[in-house]
Design a protein around this motif. Structure first.
Motif, PDB file in Angstrom:
ATOM      1  N   ASN A   1      31.274 110.863  25.997  1.00  0.00           N
ATOM      2  CA  ASN A   1      30.102 110.389  26.452  1.00  0.00           C
ATOM      3  C   ASN A   1      30.009 108.774  26.519  1.00  0.00           C
ATOM      4  OD1 ASN A   1      30.443 109.578  23.511  1.00  0.00           O
ATOM      5  ND2 ASN A   1      28.461 110.253  22.874  1.00  0.00           N
ATOM      6  N   ARG A   2      28.877 108.317  26.575  1.00  0.00           N
ATOM      7  CA  ARG A   2      28.902 106.930  26.862  1.00  0.00           C
ATOM      8  C   ARG A   2      29.241 105.966  25.720  1.00  0.00           C
ATOM      9  NH1 ARG A   2      23.571 107.802  29.187  1.00  0.00           N
ATOM     10  NH2 ARG A   2      23.868 108.279  31.543  1.00  0.00           N
ATOM     11  N   GLN A   3      29.070 106.444  24.422  1.00  0.00           N
ATOM     12  CA  GLN A   3      29.376 105.639  23.209  1.00  0.00           C
ATOM     13  C   GLN A   3      31.070 105.539  23.152  1.00  0.00           C
ATOM     14  OE1 GLN A   3      27.780 103.975  21.279  1.00  0.00           O
ATOM     15  NE2 GLN A   3      28.659 103.680  19.549  1.00  0.00           N
TER      16      GLN A   3
ATOM     17  N   SER B   1      36.185 104.634  31.201  1.00  0.00           N
ATOM     18  CA  SER B   1      35.353 105.616  31.913  1.00  0.00           C
ATOM     19  C   SER B   1      35.572 107.008  31.660  1.00  0.00           C
ATOM     20  CB  SER B   1      35.049 105.116  33.037  1.00  0.00           C
ATOM     21  OG  SER B   1      36.041 105.427  33.996  1.00  0.00           O
ATOM     22  N   ASP B   2      34.703 107.925  31.685  1.00  0.00           N
ATOM     23  CA  ASP B   2      34.926 109.451  31.756  1.00  0.00           C
ATOM     24  C   ASP B   2      35.913 109.647  32.942  1.00  0.00           C
ATOM     25  OD1 ASP B   2      33.933 112.040  30.686  1.00  0.00           O
ATOM     26  OD2 ASP B   2      33.658 112.103  33.104  1.00  0.00           O
TER      27      ASP B   2
ATOM     28  N   GLU C   1      33.053 105.574  25.880  1.00  0.00           N
ATOM     29  CA  GLU C   1      33.325 104.572  26.970  1.00  0.00           C
ATOM     30  C   GLU C   1      32.906 103.258  26.320  1.00  0.00           C
ATOM     31  OE1 GLU C   1      32.146 106.746  31.054  1.00  0.00           O
ATOM     32  OE2 GLU C   1      30.612 106.016  29.787  1.00  0.00           O
ATOM     33  N   LYS C   2      31.822 103.021  25.636  1.00  0.00           N
ATOM     34  CA  LYS C   2      31.386 101.546  25.025  1.00  0.00           C
ATOM     35  C   LYS C   2      32.512 101.239  24.280  1.00  0.00           C
ATOM     36  CE  LYS C   2      27.964  99.414  22.444  1.00  0.00           C
ATOM     37  NZ  LYS C   2      26.716  99.266  21.768  1.00  0.00           N
TER      38      LYS C   2
ATOM     39  N   ASP D   1      22.455 116.170  28.426  1.00  0.00           N
ATOM     40  CA  ASP D   1      22.983 114.853  28.820  1.00  0.00           C
ATOM     41  C   ASP D   1      22.363 113.770  28.145  1.00  0.00           C
ATOM     42  OD1 ASP D   1      25.022 113.199  30.698  1.00  0.00           O
ATOM     43  OD2 ASP D   1      22.846 112.507  31.041  1.00  0.00           O
TER      44      ASP D   1
ATOM     45  N   ASN E   1      24.412 111.287  25.529  1.00  0.00           N
ATOM     46  CA  ASN E   1      24.571 110.048  25.822  1.00  0.00           C
ATOM     47  C   ASN E   1      23.700 108.827  25.130  1.00  0.00           C
ATOM     48  OD1 ASN E   1      26.940 110.311  27.797  1.00  0.00           O
ATOM     49  ND2 ASN E   1      25.425 111.264  28.885  1.00  0.00           N
ATOM     50  N   SER E   2      22.893 109.377  24.448  1.00  0.00           N
ATOM     51  CA  SER E   2      21.912 108.510  23.715  1.00  0.00           C
ATOM     52  C   SER E   2      22.337 108.231  22.208  1.00  0.00           C
ATOM     53  CB  SER E   2      20.493 109.107  23.639  1.00  0.00           C
ATOM     54  OG  SER E   2      19.919 108.966  25.010  1.00  0.00           O
TER      55      SER E   2
ATOM     56  N   TYR F   1      33.314 113.915  22.529  1.00  0.00           N
ATOM     57  CA  TYR F   1      34.385 114.352  23.600  1.00  0.00           C
ATOM     58  C   TYR F   1      34.983 115.582  23.326  1.00  0.00           C
ATOM     59  CZ  TYR F   1      36.513 113.314  18.920  1.00  0.00           C
ATOM     60  OH  TYR F   1      36.901 113.559  17.614  1.00  0.00           O
TER      61      TYR F   1
END
Length: 226
Positions: free
Chosen positions: A115-117, A125-126, A119-120, A92, A96-97, A103
């Protein structure tokens, strides 16, 4: 062994005793079977993980009379679970880093994970995207192209690389996407995982160099014509 046995009770660390007490109170209040895992310190100092299962026996008036049960040594299982959880936390953190977009979609092109990137960049959101497809948030032409690449991976059955154009944050972005199939133990493909790296800055530099080159060639042609 009964969970109320003195030997077992004294071998349980104080913090775990508190957890057991809370579990007993909850099971008693809701008339449920007690099922709790806790540590036990053996006389030689070895720590084991024990799963204790017990069921209340009540008097005719409904009040609890005793709590007979049985305890199992699940130390090995707990160690495997702990290692699995640690691996999940590490994965994780990596997913997420990174600045790459990661995806997973099922074979019907429905999102299972982003992942968070992701989302950004796409402001989703996921949880919002899970179960939906590219056609739910991308222009049709872009979604058609991206899904067609996913289908190529499913049919090929091995990793493929694509250059994809996707609008993001109000402008067109270029990505190098590595996509590969995910398989069940039976070998059946159940999803496609993608790792996409934004190469837009590089593409802009290449375009600028091409324009500069063309300008120089035009200037040479003009001078030669003179």
């Amino acid at each position: 062994a009964s969970i109320n046995s003195r030997a077992l009770r004294e071998a349980v660390p104080p913090t775990d005793r508190e957890e057991i007490a809370r579990a007993v109170e909850e099971a008693l209040a809701q008339d449920l079977r007690l099922d709790v895992s806790h540590r036990v310190v053996l006389p030689e100092g070895t720590t084991k993980v024990i799963r204790s299962v017990a069921e209340f026996r009540r008097r005719p008036d409904g009040t609890p009379a005793e709590l007979p049960g049985i305890s199992f040594d699940v130390t090995d299982r707990a160690a495997v679970y702990g290692a699995l959880r640690e691996s999940e936390r590490t994965l994780d953190a990596i997913v997420n880093s990174t600045t790459a977009v990661i995806y997973i979609k099922d074979v019907h092109k429905r999102y299972l994970l982003i992942n968070r990137q992701f989302e950004k960049l796409f402001h989703v959101s996921d949880g919002e995207l899970r179960g939906r497809t590219d056609h739910d948030f991308l222009p049709k032409e872009t979604a058609d192209s991206v899904c067609a690449n996913d289908e190529l991976v499913i049919r090929a059955g091995h990793p493929l690389e694509f250059e994809e154009r996707v609008p993001s944050e109000g402008e067109e972005h270029f990505y190098v996407s590595i996509k590969f199939p995910l398989r069940r133990s039976s070998g059946e493909i159940y999803a496609v995982c993608g790792i996409s790296t934004d190469i837009t800055p590089r593409k802009r530099v290449e375009a600028e160099l091409e324009r500069t080159k063309q300008s120089l060639e035009d200037l040479v042609d003009e001078r030669t014509a003179e």
